[in-house]
Design a protein around this motif. Structure first.
Motif, PDB file in Angstrom:
ATOM      1  N   UNK A 156       0.789  -1.478   0.207  1.00 16.36           N
ATOM      2  CA  UNK A 156      -0.204  -0.791  -0.128  1.00 16.36           C
ATOM      3  C   UNK A 156       0.306   1.208  -0.067  1.00 16.36           C
ATOM      4  N   UNK A 157       1.999   1.449   0.206  1.00 18.81           N
ATOM      5  CA  UNK A 157       3.059   2.135   0.986  1.00 18.81           C
ATOM      6  C   UNK A 157       3.463   2.977  -0.589  1.00 18.81           C
ATOM      7  N   UNK A 158       4.722   1.616  -1.142  1.00 23.12           N
ATOM      8  CA  UNK A 158       4.203   1.446  -1.987  1.00 23.12           C
ATOM      9  C   UNK A 158       3.516   2.063  -3.912  1.00 23.12           C
ATOM     10  N   UNK A 159       2.127   1.711  -3.230  1.00 26.44           N
ATOM     11  CA  UNK A 159       1.610   2.494  -5.099  1.00 26.44           C
ATOM     12  C   UNK A 159       1.419   3.708  -4.409  1.00 26.44           C
ATOM     13  N   UNK A 160       1.380   4.221  -2.750  1.00 24.78           N
ATOM     14  CA  UNK A 160       0.807   5.423  -2.941  1.00 24.78           C
ATOM     15  C   UNK A 160       2.231   6.325  -3.037  1.00 24.78           C
ATOM     16  N   UNK A 161       3.642   5.987  -2.778  1.00 25.42           N
ATOM     17  CA  UNK A 161       4.217   6.287  -3.353  1.00 25.42           C
ATOM     18  C   UNK A 161       4.293   6.678  -4.480  1.00 25.42           C
ATOM     19  N   UNK A 162       4.168   6.097  -5.447  1.00 22.81           N
ATOM     20  CA  UNK A 162       4.601   5.804  -6.909  1.00 22.81           C
ATOM     21  C   UNK A 162       3.112   6.633  -7.424  1.00 22.81           C
ATOM     22  N   UNK A 163       1.913   6.562  -6.999  1.00 20.79           N
ATOM     23  CA  UNK A 163       0.857   7.252  -7.362  1.00 20.79           C
ATOM     24  C   UNK A 163       1.182   8.615  -7.326  1.00 20.79           C
ATOM     25  N   UNK A 164       2.038   9.109  -6.629  1.00 23.09           N
ATOM     26  CA  UNK A 164       2.711  10.786  -6.230  1.00 23.09           C
ATOM     27  C   UNK A 164       3.848  11.322  -6.540  1.00 23.09           C
ATOM     28  N   UNK A 283       8.834  20.506   0.661  1.00 20.83           N
ATOM     29  CA  UNK A 283       8.035  20.352  -0.203  1.00 20.83           C
ATOM     30  C   UNK A 283       8.155  18.459  -0.626  1.00 20.83           C
ATOM     31  N   UNK A 284       8.758  18.023   0.781  1.00 17.64           N
ATOM     32  CA  UNK A 284       8.281  16.668   0.379  1.00 17.64           C
ATOM     33  C   UNK A 284       6.827  16.001   1.486  1.00 17.64           C
ATOM     34  N   UNK A 285       7.137  14.871   0.575  1.00 18.89           N
ATOM     35  CA  UNK A 285       6.132  13.593   1.541  1.00 18.89           C
ATOM     36  C   UNK A 285       6.519  13.833   2.570  1.00 18.89           C
ATOM     37  N   UNK A 286       5.864  13.208   3.955  1.00 16.12           N
ATOM     38  CA  UNK A 286       7.096  12.734   5.033  1.00 16.12           C
ATOM     39  C   UNK A 286       5.688  11.150   5.515  1.00 16.12           C
ATOM     40  N   UNK A 287       6.270  10.002   5.428  1.00 15.50           N
ATOM     41  CA  UNK A 287       5.106   9.416   5.035  1.00 15.50           C
ATOM     42  C   UNK A 287       5.385   8.299   6.933  1.00 15.50           C
ATOM     43  N   UNK A 288       4.379   8.336   6.896  1.00 13.11           N
ATOM     44  CA  UNK A 288       4.561   6.715   8.693  1.00 13.11           C
ATOM     45  C   UNK A 288       4.261   5.850   8.429  1.00 13.11           C
ATOM     46  N   UNK A 289       4.434   4.549   8.626  1.00 14.40           N
ATOM     47  CA  UNK A 289       4.680   3.017   8.160  1.00 14.40           C
ATOM     48  C   UNK A 289       4.399   2.780   9.409  1.00 14.40           C
ATOM     49  N   UNK A 290       3.052   2.057  10.031  1.00 11.83           N
ATOM     50  CA  UNK A 290       2.888   0.980  11.488  1.00 11.83           C
ATOM     51  C   UNK A 290       1.687   0.238  10.853  1.00 11.83           C
ATOM     52  N   UNK A 291       1.938  -0.805  11.774  1.00 16.10           N
ATOM     53  CA  UNK A 291       1.078  -1.550  11.881  1.00 16.10           C
ATOM     54  C   UNK A 291      -0.499  -1.179  12.656  1.00 16.10           C
ATOM     55  N   UNK A 367      -4.241  -1.650   7.127  1.00  8.87           N
ATOM     56  CA  UNK A 367      -5.332  -1.715   6.579  1.00  8.87           C
ATOM     57  C   UNK A 367      -6.003  -0.556   5.284  1.00  8.87           C
ATOM     58  N   UNK A 368      -5.035   0.125   5.268  1.00  8.81           N
ATOM     59  CA  UNK A 368      -5.305   1.188   4.417  1.00  8.81           C
ATOM     60  C   UNK A 368      -4.310   2.400   4.818  1.00  8.81           C
ATOM     61  N   UNK A 369      -4.229   3.287   3.789  1.00 10.21           N
ATOM     62  CA  UNK A 369      -3.355   4.240   3.731  1.00 10.21           C
ATOM     63  C   UNK A 369      -4.565   5.497   4.163  1.00 10.21           C
ATOM     64  N   UNK A 376      -7.209  19.986   7.641  1.00  7.70           N
ATOM     65  CA  UNK A 376      -7.513  19.547   8.537  1.00  7.70           C
ATOM     66  C   UNK A 376      -5.678  19.749   8.857  1.00  7.70           C
ATOM     67  N   UNK A 377      -5.624  19.875   9.739  1.00  9.50           N
ATOM     68  CA  UNK A 377      -3.977  19.380  10.832  1.00  9.50           C
ATOM     69  C   UNK A 377      -3.749  18.593  11.357  1.00  9.50           C
ATOM     70  N   UNK A 378      -4.469  18.338  11.439  1.00 14.13           N
ATOM     71  CA  UNK A 378      -4.581  16.357  12.655  1.00 14.13           C
ATOM     72  C   UNK A 378      -5.973  15.212  11.612  1.00 14.13           C
ATOM     73  N   UNK A 379      -4.701  13.728  11.595  1.00  9.91           N
ATOM     74  CA  UNK A 379      -6.261  12.695  11.109  1.00  9.91           C
ATOM     75  C   UNK A 379      -6.859  12.544  12.771  1.00  9.91           C
ATOM     76  N   UNK A 380      -8.327  11.712  11.688  1.00  7.10           N
ATOM     77  CA  UNK A 380      -8.869  11.540  12.281  1.00  7.10           C
ATOM     78  C   UNK A 380      -8.822   9.380  12.704  1.00  7.10           C
ATOM     79  N   UNK A 381      -8.010   9.345  12.857  1.00 11.79           N
ATOM     80  CA  UNK A 381      -7.440   7.150  13.268  1.00 11.79           C
ATOM     81  C   UNK A 381      -8.647   6.795  14.042  1.00 11.79           C
TER      82      UNK A 381
END
Length: 387
Positions: A156-164, A283-291, A367-369, A376-381
């Motif tokens: 899922x992370x690879x697909x997200x990065x490639x898509x952007x 101006x770069x993406x900052x991505x957190x990967x976690x179960x 479960x998803x990206x 918004x400045x925050x997530x609603x996890x």
């Protein structure tokens, strides 16, 4: 009771956790990258020691090693817990789990695993044998689930990065170690990098930080990238901003997490926060990967995350192996401690920092990206995980 089972704990070329019932062996990460030595973990005391001394590390791996160390103890030939009444067996297991919880304070995966394992043993009330069998099966299921979750995170992370990304080739940067050595297999942030590399070789290059003061990047990420034959370059922690300015083809910084609050605030290895600031400025993406086991929905924000502080000696001195013993193939490695700072100087050594959600582009889980709502400045996890 029949307890014969063999599980492979890694989909990568590396296998940091070996579990073949009833034996648990872990790769001693204090000797990496110069020696690949496995140590036997036959009790919860062994597991506690391995976690506290960082012979094993990484939030998912800590939880798995803790769970399986107690499984190895329960299945040991000298142990008689299975002969106890169900209530006594469950009480014994709960006490050992409470002891394992004291090994590292920050990673939520450990506490999530302990909570789930306690529920399992309390529901197996027929006999001590049933309690032990239920516990061991649940610990093994956690091992298998972690590998599957990491593979989903990677995809899922690879697909997200490639898509952007613009164009077919891209570069990324990562911090600390988040691969097969930090999980049951494949990895989280490094799992995304591994998946990018496997997707038609679209990943041109990886930069990775040394990750002072414990050098998990220079020692462990370097080791994994070499084994996986992924083109990569080590950089000083303090060189990242200069690197981002000089190389605009670095499209993303990808990191793991030890605990993620409900709003997306993320505790990760010290130095992560400043990387997020650098990514935002450039101006770069900052991505957190976690179960999802790393997401603590009981925490409103990162303000409630307990940050482990380690010995100041890790900053005042550096530890490694003499160059002569590393170069001399076949000889015994000679560990050396070299004092860097003058005697009398004090040091502050937090093991983690908290990156505010406003600096994070996306949180990638099995479960998803998840991204923030527009504006918004925050997530609603909580909402994201409920959908």
């Amino acid at each position: 009771m029949s307890l014969s089972l063999s599980l492979s704990s890694s989909a990568s070329k590396l296998q940091a956790i070996r579990w073949v019932r009833p034996r648990l062996d872990i790769l001693d990460q204090l000797l990496l990258p110069h020696a690949s030595t496995y140590i036997d973990i036959s009790s919860s005391a062994d597991g506690h020691r391995a976690i506290a001394t960082m012979q094993t590390r990484g939030a998912p791996a800590i939880a798995i090693v803790a769970a399986l160390s107690l499984a190895a103890e329960l299945l040991g030939s000298s142990h008689q817990v299975a002969q106890l009444e169900a209530e006594s067996a469950a009480t014994f297991i709960e006490q050992r789990l409470d002891y394992l919880a004291t090994s590292r304070p920050t990673a939520v995966n450990l506490f999530d695993a302990i909570r789930k394992l306690k529920a399992v043993v309390r529901n197996a009330v027929t006999s001590g044998e049933d309690v032990v069998g239920a516990y061991v099966s649940a610990a093994e299921a956690m091992l298998a689930a972690d590998v599957a979750d990491n593979q989903n995170i990677g995809r899922l992370g690879a697909e997200f990065i490639l898509g952007r990304s613009l164009g077919n080739q891209l570069k990324v940067l990562t911090h600390c170690n988040t691969g097969a050595l930090a999980t049951a297999g494949h990895g989280t942030a490094l799992g995304i990098i591994r998946s990018l590399h496997a997707s038609d070789k679209s990943l041109e290059h990886v930069y990775f930080t040394e990750t002072r003061p414990y050098n998990q990047g220079a020692r462990l990420t370097a080791y994994e990238l070499l084994v996986e034959e992924i083109p990569a370059t080590l950089v000083c922690d303090s060189a990242v901003s200069a690197l981002l300015r000089s190389d605009p083809s670095i499209r993303a910084i990808v990191v793991g997490a030890d605990r993620v609050a409900r709003n997306g605030d993320t505790a990760n290895k010290i130095g992560t926060y400043q990387l997020a600031i650098a990514a935002k400025f450039h101006g770069r993406d900052f991505i957190v990967a976690a179960p999802t086991t790393s997401i603590d929905l009981d925490l409103d924000s990162g303000a409630g995350i307990v940050i482990e502080e380690r010995s100041q000696d890790e900053v005042l001195a550096t530890e490694g192996f003499s160059a002569e013993s590393v170069v001399a193939m076949g000889s015994e490695l000679k560990r050396a401690v070299v004092r860097v700072a003058p005697v009398g100087v004090a040091a502050w050594n937090p093991s983690f920092d908290v990156t505010p959600a406003e600096l994070i582009t996306a949180v990638v889980t099995e479960k998803g990206v998840f991204v923030k709502a527009e504006g918004a400045n925050e997530f609603d996890l909580l909402k994201s995980l409920s959908n």
